[in-house]
Design a protein around this motif. Structure first.
Motif, PDB file in Angstrom:
ATOM      1  N   UNK A   8     106.345  86.636  19.338  1.00 33.78           N
ATOM      2  CA  UNK A   8     107.760  86.319  19.515  1.00 33.78           C
ATOM      3  C   UNK A   8     108.058  84.979  18.847  1.00 33.78           C
ATOM      4  N   UNK A   9     108.336  85.012  17.555  1.00 33.44           N
ATOM      5  CA  UNK A   9     108.560  83.773  16.805  1.00 33.44           C
ATOM      6  C   UNK A   9     109.545  84.062  15.680  1.00 33.44           C
ATOM      7  N   UNK A  10     109.425  83.324  14.578  1.00 34.29           N
ATOM      8  CA  UNK A  10     110.329  83.489  13.429  1.00 34.29           C
ATOM      9  C   UNK A  10     109.517  83.972  12.246  1.00 34.29           C
ATOM     10  N   UNK A  11     109.113  85.246  12.282  1.00 33.73           N
ATOM     11  CA  UNK A  11     108.227  85.792  11.255  1.00 33.73           C
ATOM     12  C   UNK A  11     109.000  86.618  10.227  1.00 33.73           C
ATOM     13  N   UNK A  12     108.984  86.211   8.944  1.00 32.74           N
ATOM     14  CA  UNK A  12     109.667  86.987   7.909  1.00 32.74           C
ATOM     15  C   UNK A  12     108.929  88.285   7.605  1.00 32.74           C
ATOM     16  N   UNK A  13     109.670  89.327   7.359  1.00 33.60           N
ATOM     17  CA  UNK A  13     109.083  90.618   7.025  1.00 33.60           C
ATOM     18  C   UNK A  13     108.755  90.633   5.534  1.00 33.60           C
ATOM     19  N   UNK A  14     107.475  90.670   5.196  1.00 36.48           N
ATOM     20  CA  UNK A  14     107.045  90.723   3.807  1.00 36.48           C
ATOM     21  C   UNK A  14     106.035  91.853   3.622  1.00 36.48           C
ATOM     22  N   UNK A  69     123.624  77.778   1.338  1.00 39.82           N
ATOM     23  CA  UNK A  69     123.151  78.782   0.384  1.00 39.82           C
ATOM     24  C   UNK A  69     121.778  79.293   0.784  1.00 39.82           C
ATOM     25  N   UNK A  70     121.591  80.593   0.752  1.00 37.24           N
ATOM     26  CA  UNK A  70     120.280  81.209   0.941  1.00 37.24           C
ATOM     27  C   UNK A  70     119.677  81.462  -0.436  1.00 37.24           C
ATOM     28  N   UNK A  71     118.514  80.897  -0.690  1.00 40.88           N
ATOM     29  CA  UNK A  71     117.837  81.111  -1.965  1.00 40.88           C
ATOM     30  C   UNK A  71     117.043  82.423  -1.954  1.00 40.88           C
ATOM     31  N   UNK A  72     116.702  82.894  -0.779  1.00 40.48           N
ATOM     32  CA  UNK A  72     116.063  84.198  -0.617  1.00 40.48           C
ATOM     33  C   UNK A  72     116.670  84.855   0.621  1.00 40.48           C
ATOM     34  N   UNK A  73     116.493  86.165   0.725  1.00 37.76           N
ATOM     35  CA  UNK A  73     116.891  86.869   1.939  1.00 37.76           C
ATOM     36  C   UNK A  73     115.641  87.413   2.598  1.00 37.76           C
ATOM     37  N   UNK A  74     115.344  86.941   3.803  1.00 40.76           N
ATOM     38  CA  UNK A  74     114.133  87.338   4.513  1.00 40.76           C
ATOM     39  C   UNK A  74     114.458  87.603   5.984  1.00 40.76           C
ATOM     40  N   UNK A  75     114.746  88.843   6.349  1.00 37.22           N
ATOM     41  CA  UNK A  75     114.999  89.113   7.765  1.00 37.22           C
ATOM     42  C   UNK A  75     113.773  88.784   8.603  1.00 37.22           C
ATOM     43  N   UNK A  76     114.006  88.241   9.768  1.00 39.20           N
ATOM     44  CA  UNK A  76     112.922  87.899  10.686  1.00 39.20           C
ATOM     45  C   UNK A  76     112.760  89.015  11.708  1.00 39.20           C
TER      46      UNK A  76
END
Length: 308
Positions: free
Chosen positions: A111-117, A247-254
């Motif tokens: 339960x944290x702020x993990x980007x989906x990659x 500004x978002x330089x990337x889009x990374x849903x958490x």
């Protein structure tokens, strides 16, 4: 001789049984929901340094947006599994421990702020997204206006930002920081390398250290997860001297991390999240951590919630 034959027959039977279980989608090992029901316990991992998503709150208890979501998941599991006495064990995870928590069964859910990659999905699975995040930039209010304008109003994200003049001239011979081990670090290094920019990447261990470098001028910009940058800037003693670009330089849903191949548990988690997003009090819940959501954010959660 017959003993040897019996032994080989036993091994063959075990192999065939395992193969049959895999072929029919049956788990060889107990899945997460089975373990939870057997032990009436749920192990939730959290990052103590990922405010406002997860952090140590009053008396050292885990707190934050992702933590609150996981508490709602625990409530949902109590109902789904008919376990009113389901115990929740919180496990503090930092650095490598967070990366290995699911594989080592230290936690059932992170339960944290993990980007989906894609790289991370080789080791773990993810819930439906919990937040629309991406890489942002933090600077000092005393930073050159030209630098801010290049970063804020450069080429669209679908085209190279750091290319040509005068943008290249403004970005050359600068030091940029990012949080070590995050996707922002990889993105920054890739930008510098791709555009052969004469600049230096100086990773930092945490957001506070990055802010200190921006304030003392040793780094021109700190790149990191946008919502965490905004929270760190707001809580900093130098908040009045910091700006986070819009500004978002990337889009990374958490999202929340869980074990791969455990679809029943993932379904239970996604059901709890979807019900939370669709609930009448979600706007108030969200506002507790991030302030009132704009229309784009409301639309994101409305579209993310899965129907029954």
């Amino acid at each position: 001789m017959s003993g040897t034959n019996d032994r080989w027959a036993g091994i063959a039977a075990s192999v065939l049984t395992a193969a049959a279980m895999l072929a029919f989608g049956m788990p060889v090992q107990a899945q997460t929901l089975d373990r939870i029901k057997a032990g009436s316990a749920l192990k939730l991992g959290y990052d103590p340094d990922a405010r406002p998503f997860s952090f140590n709150g009053e008396q050292g208890r885990p707190d934050g947006y992702a933590v609150a979501l996981c508490n709602k998941i625990a409530d949902s599991l109590r109902a789904q599994l008919n376990l009113p006495k389901l115990d929740v064990e919180w496990v503090s995870l930092s650095g490598d421990a967070k990366m290995q928590a699911i594989g080592s069964s230290t936690a059932d859910l992170v339960c944290a702020a993990e980007p989906v990659t894609l790289t991370r999905r080789q080791q773990v699975s993810f819930s439906i997204p919990i937040f629309p995040s991406g890489t942002g930039a933090l600077l000092s209010t005393s930073s050159p206006l030209a630098l801010r304008e290049v970063l804020q109003y450069g080429e669209p994200s679908s085209r190279p930002l750091w290319r040509g003049s005068p943008a290249r001239t403004i970005l050359e011979h600068k030091t940029f920081s990012s949080i070590a081990g995050t996707t922002s670090e990889g993105w920054l290094s890739d930008r510098i390398k791709t555009f052969q920019l004469a600049a230096t990447a100086a990773p930092v261990d945490n957001y506070q250290q990055g802010i200190e470098r921006v304030m003392d001028g040793s780094s021109a910009v700190l790149f990191g997860d946008m919502p965490i940058l905004m929270d760190a800037a707001a809580r900093s003693d130098n908040s009045g001297n910091l700006i986070v670009l819009q500004r978002h330089f990337t889009y990374e849903p958490l999202a929340l991390e869980l074990a791969r191949g455990d679809e029943d548990f993932r379904l239970a988690v996604d059901r709890a999240l979807s019900q939370t997003y669709a609930g009448p009090d979600f706007r108030t819940f969200f506002t507790t951590w991030f302030g009132p959501p704009d229309e784009a954010t409301v639309t994101f959660f409305r579209q993310t919630a899965l129907p029954e």
